[in-house]
Design an enzyme around this catalytic site. Structure first.
Site, short mmCIF file in Angstrom:
data_model
loop_
_atom_site.label_atom_id
_atom_site.label_comp_id
_atom_site.label_asym_id
_atom_site.label_seq_id
_atom_site.Cartn_x
_atom_site.Cartn_y
_atom_site.Cartn_z
N GLY A 223 0.61 -1.07 -0.20
CA GLY A 223 0.30 -0.43 0.34
C GLY A 223 0.95 1.36 0.11
N ASP A 224 0.48 2.50 -0.31
CA ASP A 224 0.64 3.82 0.28
C ASP A 224 0.25 4.21 1.01
OD1 ASP A 224 1.49 6.26 -0.47
OD2 ASP A 224 1.60 5.75 -3.27
N PHE A 225 1.07 4.53 2.12
CA PHE A 225 0.85 5.51 2.82
C PHE A 225 0.16 7.30 2.96
CE2 PHE A 225 5.92 6.30 3.19
CZ PHE A 225 5.67 7.38 3.20
N HIS A 243 10.62 12.95 7.78
CA HIS A 243 11.81 13.89 7.25
C HIS A 243 11.92 13.68 5.67
CE1 HIS A 243 15.88 12.05 6.94
NE2 HIS A 243 14.67 10.87 6.84
#
Length: 334
Positions: A223-225, A243
């Protein structure tokens, strides 16, 4: 009386010493000195180097503390210099080579342009670093080795110094190969983990976790955060993720976590936390590198993290110091 020019010369000298240290790493002097002291001539023969020139290099490295003089033209490796060995745990050999690689030099050379425009000169001319490294396997290998050697002691620090009491489920958001997950699960047998990563990263993560006998305690989720993270866990860990992004993107990521997190959940950020005053700090220098290479990435101070977290619906509750000038920030939903 302190010479007001000394700080300027100290900065200039650091570039010369960095070049010398890179050469020591390239010649693998630390590996050759691992079994005991050598004369310059003996070391030069093993390094395939010009002995008089190598002697001058060793003299400078002795002044830095990487080797020490133990006889006429004879040098021994110090505890610090041993970190440049290629066969030692947490070696900095690849870190030295990556951070001084000539390929990366244009990034720092373009700092003036970056500061004027607010856009990374490197990104504008060469593209995103990770995409660029995909076309340079040697540079990518150095980077991956450097990141691993940096992540392992930080992960151990998290597992040893943070109290995970009450945590039964942990989601490692953007967890890479799973170094943080592995360290935490090994230290806390009652915790089960979920590692969220891009699909192309998961095979390496699966292999690593299985090699640590943790495959049955950690679920891997592609998945993609930026889109969503697995819901309902007791704690969400983001190790050196925030960061890499500017405030808008960081808030988006933290928003995904906040939406998935129960009201009694914990957010754990592993990041460098800069002091808010003028004291020197490793992270302030690293932030210049971030500015040059990543553009949108940045290191943040404690007050900046406090504000960022509040905007995302969290309040900072603790900061735990970790190796490599990093910290673990604990935050709770507001």
């Amino acid at each position: 009386m302190t010479d007001p020019a000394s700080p300027i010369w100290d900065v200039l000298r650091s570039t010369w010493r960095a070049a010398a240290m890179r050469t020591m790493a390239e010649l693998r002097c630390a590996d050759h000195l691992a079994d005991g002291p050598l004369t310059v001539a003996e070391l030069a023969a093993r390094c395939d180097a010009h002995a008089p020139s190598l002697g001058r290099l060793m003299r400078t490295m002795a002044s830095v503390g990487l080797v020490e003089t133990v006889g006429e033209d004879r040098y021994a490796l110090t505890e610090t210099g041993a970190l440049l060995r290629t066969d030692t745990p947490f070696s900095l050999h690849s870190g030295v080579l990556f951070n001084t690689d000539p390929t990366m030099a244009p990034a720092l050379a373009g700092l003036t342009s970056t500061v004027r425009s607010g856009r990374s000169n490197w990104v504008e001319t060469k593209g995103v670093l990770y995409d660029y490294m995909a076309s340079d396997p040697d540079l990518l290998a150095l980077f991956n080795d450097f990141m691993t050697n940096r992540a392992v002691p930080m992960a151990a620090g998290v597992a040893e110094r943070y109290d995970f009491s009450g945590v039964r489920t942990l989601v490692d958001v953007g967890g890479g190969r799973g170094h943080f997950t592995a360290a935490i699960l090994r230290a806390n047998p009652e915790i089960r983990g979920t590692l969220l990563e891009l699909a192309q990263v998961l095979p390496a993560a699966r292999e690593a976790l299985e090699s640590w006998d943790l495959g049955d305690r950690c679920e891997l989720v592609a998945g993609d955060f930026f889109d969503a993270v697995p819901p309902g866990a007791d704690a969400y860990l983001l190790g050196s993720v925030v960061h890499n992004w500017d405030d808008a993107a960081a808030l988006h990521i933290l928003g995904s976590v906040r939406e998935a997190m129960p009201e009694d959940g914990r957010l754990l950020l592993v990041e460098i936390v800069l002091p808010d005053d003028d004291q020197p700090h490793f992270g302030k220098d690293l932030d210049i590198r971030m500015l040059c290479i990543f553009g949108q990435g940045r290191e943040r101070s404690r007050s900046e993290y406090t504000v960022l977290l509040e905007k995302a619906g969290f309040t900072m509750t603790d900061v735990v110091e970790l190796p490599f000038n990093a910290s673990l920030i604990e935050a709770r939903p507001v």
